[in-house]
Design a protein around this motif. Structure first.
Motif, PDB file in Angstrom:
ATOM      1  N   TYR A   1       0.747  -1.141   0.036  1.00 25.31           N
ATOM      2  CA  TYR A   1       0.011  -0.014   0.021  1.00 25.31           C
ATOM      3  C   TYR A   1       0.775   1.332  -0.012  1.00 25.31           C
TER       4      TYR A   1
ATOM      5  N   CYS B   1       1.159   4.281  -2.992  1.00 27.29           N
ATOM      6  CA  CYS B   1       0.895   5.501  -2.731  1.00 27.29           C
ATOM      7  C   CYS B   1       2.279   6.414  -3.006  1.00 27.29           C
TER       8      CYS B   1
ATOM      9  N   GLU C   1      -5.769  -1.618   8.547  1.00 28.00           N
ATOM     10  CA  GLU C   1      -6.833  -0.517   8.560  1.00 28.00           C
ATOM     11  C   GLU C   1      -6.470   0.717   9.086  1.00 28.00           C
TER      12      GLU C   1
ATOM     13  N   ILE D   1      -3.769   2.538   6.831  1.00 29.89           N
ATOM     14  CA  ILE D   1      -4.607   3.055   5.823  1.00 29.89           C
ATOM     15  C   ILE D   1      -5.197   4.341   6.022  1.00 29.89           C
TER      16      ILE D   1
ATOM     17  N   SER E   1      -4.569   8.057   4.581  1.00 30.50           N
ATOM     18  CA  SER E   1      -5.520   8.717   4.007  1.00 30.50           C
ATOM     19  C   SER E   1      -5.701  10.273   4.685  1.00 30.50           C
TER      20      SER E   1
ATOM     21  N   SER F   1      -4.489   9.002  -0.569  1.00 32.88           N
ATOM     22  CA  SER F   1      -5.658   8.009  -0.882  1.00 32.88           C
ATOM     23  C   SER F   1      -5.642   7.302  -2.249  1.00 32.88           C
TER      24      SER F   1
ATOM     25  N   SER G   1      -8.099   5.411  -2.995  1.00 38.88           N
ATOM     26  CA  SER G   1      -9.584   5.124  -3.549  1.00 38.88           C
ATOM     27  C   SER G   1     -10.466   6.315  -3.522  1.00 38.88           C
TER      28      SER G   1
ATOM     29  N   LEU H   1     -12.895  -5.959   0.741  1.00 39.09           N
ATOM     30  CA  LEU H   1     -11.919  -5.758   1.864  1.00 39.09           C
ATOM     31  C   LEU H   1     -12.131  -6.687   2.912  1.00 39.09           C
TER      32      LEU H   1
ATOM     33  N   THR I   1      -5.898   0.143  -5.705  1.00 33.88           N
ATOM     34  CA  THR I   1      -6.536   0.756  -4.678  1.00 33.88           C
ATOM     35  C   THR I   1      -5.953  -0.204  -3.186  1.00 33.88           C
ATOM     36  N   GLU I   2      -6.665   0.178  -2.240  1.00 35.52           N
ATOM     37  CA  GLU I   2      -6.433  -0.342  -0.840  1.00 35.52           C
ATOM     38  C   GLU I   2      -6.562  -2.028  -0.970  1.00 35.52           C
TER      39      GLU I   2
ATOM     40  N   LEU J   1      -4.304  -5.266  -0.305  1.00 38.26           N
ATOM     41  CA  LEU J   1      -4.452  -6.177   0.750  1.00 38.26           C
ATOM     42  C   LEU J   1      -4.508  -7.600  -0.001  1.00 38.26           C
TER      43      LEU J   1
END
Length: 264
Positions: free
Chosen positions: A48, A52, A87, A90, A94, A99, A101, A116, A210-211, A215
């Motif tokens: 992740y 980013c 979580e 993330i 954010s 972010s 998403s 998720l 995305t996240e 994951l």
């Protein structure tokens, strides 16, 4: 009301600060110590942060679990802030204005959150079950690796306490009563759903990574590369060619190419 205002003030303060230059991601040693469930979570966070484009340094500690605020690795140290687990990390990223998403519309964001939850609730629990509820895996892999940093008899006490804690956690979720075959069926159903959602694309949403991609990669890549007492878990994932290609693409783009650096 006061608590909500305080939380809002803290979030605003975090958002106003730049990404620190000395961010560290703490996790257990991979070769000697880390187990399947923790490795999946650690790799998901690494992926992740790579997606980013945020700089960080991975720090290995034998006591990373006990250093973590929640008692679970990995945890991120970013300036004065210490955040643990996927979580919350993330959410922290954010808050800092990064972010993956925000480019999705509201229905897509809701769909992503559902997937998720599916991944964490199925693959995450399956990894815990196989590591600590399967007697062979627990005795031959999990307890020896988990206890490896500690002297006897502390190593034995900590390993059995960890196993007891995980089994109680899974019992509360209704997983402890499942058979190994039922767990494998759960994993297969999850992989089938992910495979259908991914299709022939590089990412689960056409807007980009995305996240969810981070994951899923963390879990699937760990399952595929972690030696266990048998290959049943990895064999399930290998049945889905597009998921294998997905892992290869993520590994190449966000790990191999980043390690090589830009071409001169």
């Amino acid at each position: 009301m006061a608590s909500l205002l305080a939380d809002a003030a803290i979030s605003q303060k975090i958002a106003s600060e730049p990404w620190p230059e000395d961010v560290c991601l703490y996790q257990p040693y991979k070769l000697q110590q880390v187990l399947l469930p923790d490795n999946a979570q650690c790799l998901a966070v690494q992926c992740y942060l790579q997606m980013c484009g945020l700089p960080f340094r991975t720090v290995l500690r034998t006591n990373a679990e006990h250093m973590s605020p929640s008692g679970k690795p990995p945890f991120l140290r970013a300036g004065p802030y210490v955040i643990s687990e996927v979580e919350p990390i993330i959410k922290f990223v954010s808050t800092k204005g990064h972010s993956l998403s925000d480019k999705l519309d509201k229905p897509q964001q809701a769909e992503m959150k559902a997937y998720l939850a599916l991944v964490q609730g199925t693959l995450g629990n399956a990894e815990l079950y196989i590591s600590w509820c399967d007697p062979t895996t627990a005795s031959e892999i999990s307890r020896p690796r988990y206890s490896s940093p500690y002297p006897w008899p502390l190593n034995t006490v900590l390993a059995y306490r960890k196993q007891w804690d995980v089994q109680n956690q899974l019992k509360a979720l209704g997983w402890c009563s499942k058979s190994l075959e039922e767990v494998y069926d759960e994993v297969d159903n999850c992989c089938k759903a992910l495979s259908q959602r991914l299709g022939n694309h590089h990412y689960f949403f056409k807007q980009g990574p995305t996240e969810l991609d981070a994951l899923v990669f963390g879990h699937l890549y760990t399952i595929l590369t972690t030696p266990l007492t048998d290959n049943c878990l990895a064999d399930i994932v290998k049945e889905y060619g597009n998921l294998i290609n997905f892992c290869r693409h993520i590994e190449k783009k966000f790990f191999e190419e980043r390690e090589r650096g830009p071409k001169e």
